[in-house]
Write an enzyme that holds these catalytic residues in place. Structure first.
Site, mmCIF file in Angstrom:
data_model
loop_
_atom_site.group_PDB
_atom_site.id
_atom_site.type_symbol
_atom_site.label_atom_id
_atom_site.label_comp_id
_atom_site.label_asym_id
_atom_site.label_seq_id
_atom_site.Cartn_x
_atom_site.Cartn_y
_atom_site.Cartn_z
ATOM 1 N N HIS A 37 0.831 -1.205 0.000
ATOM 2 C CA HIS A 37 0.000 0.000 0.000
ATOM 3 C C HIS A 37 0.864 1.254 0.000
ATOM 4 O O HIS A 37 1.968 1.257 0.547
ATOM 5 C CB HIS A 37 -0.895 0.030 1.251
ATOM 6 C CG HIS A 37 -2.220 -0.620 1.066
ATOM 7 N ND1 HIS A 37 -3.415 0.039 1.240
ATOM 8 C CD2 HIS A 37 -2.544 -1.880 0.706
ATOM 9 C CE1 HIS A 37 -4.415 -0.783 1.000
ATOM 10 N NE2 HIS A 37 -3.912 -1.955 0.675
ATOM 11 N N GLU A 105 -6.215 -0.344 -6.197
ATOM 12 C CA GLU A 105 -7.227 0.598 -5.728
ATOM 13 C C GLU A 105 -6.744 2.018 -6.002
ATOM 14 O O GLU A 105 -5.551 2.310 -5.917
ATOM 15 C CB GLU A 105 -7.473 0.455 -4.212
ATOM 16 C CG GLU A 105 -7.847 -0.931 -3.745
ATOM 17 C CD GLU A 105 -6.634 -1.755 -3.350
ATOM 18 O OE1 GLU A 105 -5.535 -1.184 -3.159
ATOM 19 O OE2 GLU A 105 -6.787 -2.989 -3.238
#
Length: 311
Positions: A37, A105
């Protein structure tokens, strides 16, 4: 079904991740997952170290397999760079590294200012990115002019004895078809038996990894409170997790998720029976491996619970 441990980069410092990896190996976990991330899902989680630095450090403290869950090689990091990072990681881990990939994402990938593509386009980009990486892992100079990516006389010199395996994350029928076509395995955080059955049929029974989170605490209520504060965002429905661009947007959307929804979704508290039930859903669905992540500060206790009860 083998059981592994999931390192959540969104919630823990580099030192805590390394500590968890050591404890997990000592407890008998089969392997490690590690998230990739740029941002955490919300500010309460509060961390997000660079995954490739952690993977390098892990190679010095564990000998169990490591899988990224998952890396998105389509925007934030160009596939020629991801290919080099994965090759070096496979060398450091003596071939025990798996590159888990997915379409990502907006939360992590929009940070360079690029337009966030629609799902079908992202799948197309992922397929081309994996092809570019596999060309590079052959060790030759690669020049590629594709629809989405360009590589100019690129060559990776530090290569493992065999190319890294590529496991593909998929949460819908189209993505499962792509995963079966381009992947060496399948990754999911949902025990969806129908999707897994479809992947197995299309891929010729390639391996599948699944994962879930649990929150160890002295009581179920304490665990629910902690899990809801830190990971209530994981209860968001549909495509919200793919399109919301920042942690504050996830915090706003997570107000739709109630503590009781968190209670029903995750094993919270000290009861091994709740973890056994969650493990059974993945075993019944047909997963070959399942990885469990801890929520909150009591990761040593959760790892010890698994050592005593399941490993």
């Amino acid at each position: 079904m083998r059981i592994g441990y999931f390192l959540s980069c969104e919630e823990y410092t580099p030192a805590q991740l390394i500590e968890q990896a050591r404890l997990a190996q000592d407890a008998g976990f089969h392997g490690l997952w590690i998230s990739d991330h740029y941002h955490p899902w919300n500010d309460a989680q509060g961390q997000s170290p660079f995954v490739w630095s952690i993977i390098g450090a892990l190679s010095q403290v564990v000998t169990i397999p490591v899988t990224t869950a998952v890396t998105c090689p389509i925007m934030r990091i160009h596939p020629v760079v991801t290919a080099q990072a994965a090759a070096t990681s496979a060398v450091l881990h003596d071939g025990r590294f798996v590159l888990g990939v997915g379409t990502g994402e907006a939360l992590n990938e929009h940070v360079t200012g690029e337009r966030w593509p629609f799902a079908d386009e992202r799948l197309e980009m992922l397929e081309e990115a994996v092809d570019v990486m596999r060309q590079l892992w052959r060790g030759d100079f690669v020049t590629h002019h594709g629809r989405h990516y360009t590589a100019e006389q690129a060559r990776i010199y530090t290569l493992p004895s065999a190319p890294p395996k590529v496991y593909v994350s998929a949460f819908g029928p189209k993505a499962v078809e792509v995963a079966a076509r381009i992947g060496d395995g399948y990754i999911s955080t949902s025990p969806d038996a129908e999707l897994l059955k479809r992947f197995k049929q299309l891929s010729g029974d390639k391996p599948a990894q699944g994962a879930f989170k649990g929150c160890y605490a002295e009581s179920e209520d304490e665990g629910v409170q902690m899990a809801h504060r830190l990971w209530g965002t994981s209860g968001l429905p549909g495509e919200l997790a793919q399109v919301l661009p920042s942690p504050r947007h996830f915090e706003q959307a997570a107000t739709l998720v109630t503590p009781e929804m968190t209670r029903s979704a995750l094993p919270c508290g000290p009861d091994p029976g709740k973890h056994a039930a969650q493990l059974k859903t993945y075993a019944d669905a047909g997963f070959d491996e399942v990885y469990v992540a801890n929520i909150g500060p009591h990761y040593a206790e959760l790892i010890d619970l698994y050592r005593r009860e399941f490993l």
